[in-house]
Design an enzyme around this catalytic site. Structure first.
Site, mmCIF file in Angstrom:
data_model
loop_
_atom_site.group_PDB
_atom_site.id
_atom_site.type_symbol
_atom_site.label_atom_id
_atom_site.label_comp_id
_atom_site.label_asym_id
_atom_site.label_seq_id
_atom_site.Cartn_x
_atom_site.Cartn_y
_atom_site.Cartn_z
ATOM 1 N N ARG A 140 -10.839 11.001 -11.292
ATOM 2 C CA ARG A 140 -10.207 10.990 -9.962
ATOM 3 C C ARG A 140 -9.658 9.611 -9.604
ATOM 4 O O ARG A 140 -9.097 9.434 -8.526
ATOM 5 C CB ARG A 140 -11.224 11.420 -8.904
ATOM 6 C CG ARG A 140 -11.684 12.876 -9.037
ATOM 7 C CD ARG A 140 -12.859 13.143 -8.099
ATOM 8 N NE ARG A 140 -12.511 12.914 -6.718
ATOM 9 C CZ ARG A 140 -13.408 12.601 -5.757
ATOM 10 N NH1 ARG A 140 -14.686 12.477 -6.051
ATOM 11 N NH2 ARG A 140 -13.016 12.404 -4.518
ATOM 12 N N LYS A 141 -9.867 8.612 -10.466
ATOM 13 C CA LYS A 141 -9.461 7.237 -10.113
ATOM 14 C C LYS A 141 -8.095 6.885 -10.708
ATOM 15 O O LYS A 141 -7.855 7.105 -11.894
ATOM 16 C CB LYS A 141 -10.480 6.222 -10.648
ATOM 17 C CG LYS A 141 -11.855 6.396 -10.088
ATOM 18 C CD LYS A 141 -12.812 5.404 -10.722
ATOM 19 C CE LYS A 141 -14.240 5.809 -10.442
ATOM 20 N NZ LYS A 141 -15.212 5.060 -11.220
ATOM 21 N N ASP B 140 0.833 -1.207 0.000
ATOM 22 C CA ASP B 140 0.000 0.000 0.000
ATOM 23 C C ASP B 140 0.870 1.260 0.000
ATOM 24 O O ASP B 140 0.581 2.245 -0.693
ATOM 25 C CB ASP B 140 -0.923 -0.033 1.229
ATOM 26 C CG ASP B 140 -2.060 0.975 1.133
ATOM 27 O OD1 ASP B 140 -2.390 1.398 0.001
ATOM 28 O OD2 ASP B 140 -2.621 1.340 2.177
#
Ligand SMILES: CCCCCC/C=C\CCCCCCCC(=O)SCCNC(=O)CCNC(=O)[C@H](O)C(C)(C)COP(=O)(O)OP(=O)(O)OC[C@H]1O[C@@H](n2cnc3c(N)ncnc32)[C@H](O)[C@@H]1OP(=O)(O)O
Length: 241
Positions: free
Chosen positions: A207-208, A162
Site C-alpha cells: 500500500r506504500k 504535495d
C-alpha cells in the site's frame, strides 16, 4: 493502469459482487452505483491559460501540449472525468455520513490550490508521462502566497509539491493520502516566477508509494527545493476517523 479505469473496474466488480457471493459494504455499493449514474457537474478547467499567466507559463504550457500530441505526455485537467470519479468515490466510501450530510459545508468546499482568484494564488498546470511514472507541474505562485517579502511562503511550496506528488501517486496507485513529506528548501522562490516541479514514483511496496520531487527554475539552472514523500493507499474497509 490509469485510476479512472481502475476505479470503474473496481466499481463494476462491486456492482457484480452479489453474484460472486460476498456483498461489499453499502457505502462502496452506493459509490459504485453513483459512478455509473448520469449526474454531471460542469466545472471550469483551471489548468488552461488565463490572462494572469505570464509568458513563461504560457510557453511551458504550449511546449508540453505539443509533447502530448504523440501520446507520451498527457495534460491533466483540473476537472475531468478521472478526478471527478475519484472525488465522488472518495466521498461515498471514506467520508463519514455525518460529514456527507452537511451539504452546505461540502458545497462551499474548494480544492485548496484552486481556491484563489486568477493570478493571486497558485496558477499551475500538470502533465503526466505514464511510461516514466512521472508528473511535471508548471506553477506560477502569486502575491497571496508570500512568505519572506518578495518570495513564496514555504507552506505554499510544500502545498504545490504535495499536490503534484499526490497526483503522481493517485495515478499510480488509486486513492491515497500523504503520510510523510520531507522538503529541503535550498533557494527562495521569487513571487510570480514560474517553477517546474518534477515528481516520480521511486518504489511501490504493497500500500506504500514512495515519490520523490524536485523544484527548479524553468531553465533548470536553479534547484529551489527537493522532497521525498510517502503515500498510503486507503483501505476501504477502514474508517478514516
Ligand atoms: C485523496 C484522494 C482524493 C482524490 C481526488 C483527486 C483530485 C485532485 C487531487 C488533489 C489531491 C489533494 C490531496 C493532497 C494530499 C493530502 O493533503 S492528504 C491529507 C494529509 N494526509 C492525511 O491527512 C493522512 C492522515 N493519515 C491517515 O489518515 C492514515 O495514516 C492513513 C488512512 C493514510 C493510513 O492509515 P491505515 O490505513 O490505518 O494504515 P496503517 O496501517 O497505519 O499504515 C499502513 C502502512 O504504512 C506505514 N505508515 C503509515 N504512516 C507512516 C508514516 N508517516 N511514515 C512511515 N510509514 C508509515 C505503516 O507503518 C504501515 O506499514 P506496514 O504495513 O506495517 O509495513
Amino acid at each position: 493502469m490509469f485510476p479512472a479505469c481502475a476505479v470503474r473496474l473496481r466499481a463494476l466488480h462491486i456492482l457484480r459482487a452479489p453474484r460472486g457471493g460476498v456483498l461489499p459494504p453499502a457505502g462502496e455499493r452506493r459509490a459504485a452505483q453513483k459512478l455509473f449514474s448520469s449526474e454531471k457537474v460542469i466545472h471550469k478547467d483551471r489548468s488552461l491559460p488565463n490572462s494572469s499567466w505570464n509568458s513563461d507559463l504560457k510557453l511551458m504550457f504550449d511546449q508540453f501540449m505539443k509533447k502530448c500530441e504523440d501520446g507520451s505526455w498527457e495534460h491533466l485537467p483540473s476537472y475531468g472525468s478521472r478526478s471527478s470519479q475519484i472525488v465522488q468515490y472518495f466521498k461515498e466510501v471514506f467520508l463519514e455520513t455525518k460529514l456527507r450530510k452537511d451539504e452546505q459545508m461540502l458545497s462551499q468546499a474548494r480544492l485548496f490550490t484552486r481556491s484563489y482568484e486568477d493570478g493571486l494564488g497558485f496558477e499551475y498546470v500538470m502533465f503526466h508521462n505514464e511510461q516514466e511514472k512521472r508528473t511535471v507541474c508548471f506553477c506560477q505562485g502569486g502575491p497571496y502566497l508570500q512568505g519572506p517579502p518578495g518570495f513564496l511562503h514555504g507552506g505554499s511550496i510544500a502545498t504545490i509539491i504535495d499536490e503534484t506528488a499526490s497526483m503522481t501517486a493517485i495515478i499510480a496507485g488509486g486513492i491515497v493520502m500523504t503520510v510523510n513529506l520531507n522538503i529541503n528548501y535550498k533557494r527562495p522562490i521569487p513571487l510570480c516566477s514560474v517553477v517546474v516541479i518534477n515528481c516520480q514514483v521511486d518504489k511501490i511496496e504493497g500500500r506504500k508509494l514512495f515519490i520523490s520531487c524536485d523544484v527548479r527554475s524553468i531553465d533548470e539552472k536553479t534547484l529551489y527545493s527537493d522532497a521525498t514523500s510517502l503515500f498510503i493507499k486507503l483501505d476501504p474497509n477502514k474508517s478514516l476517523t
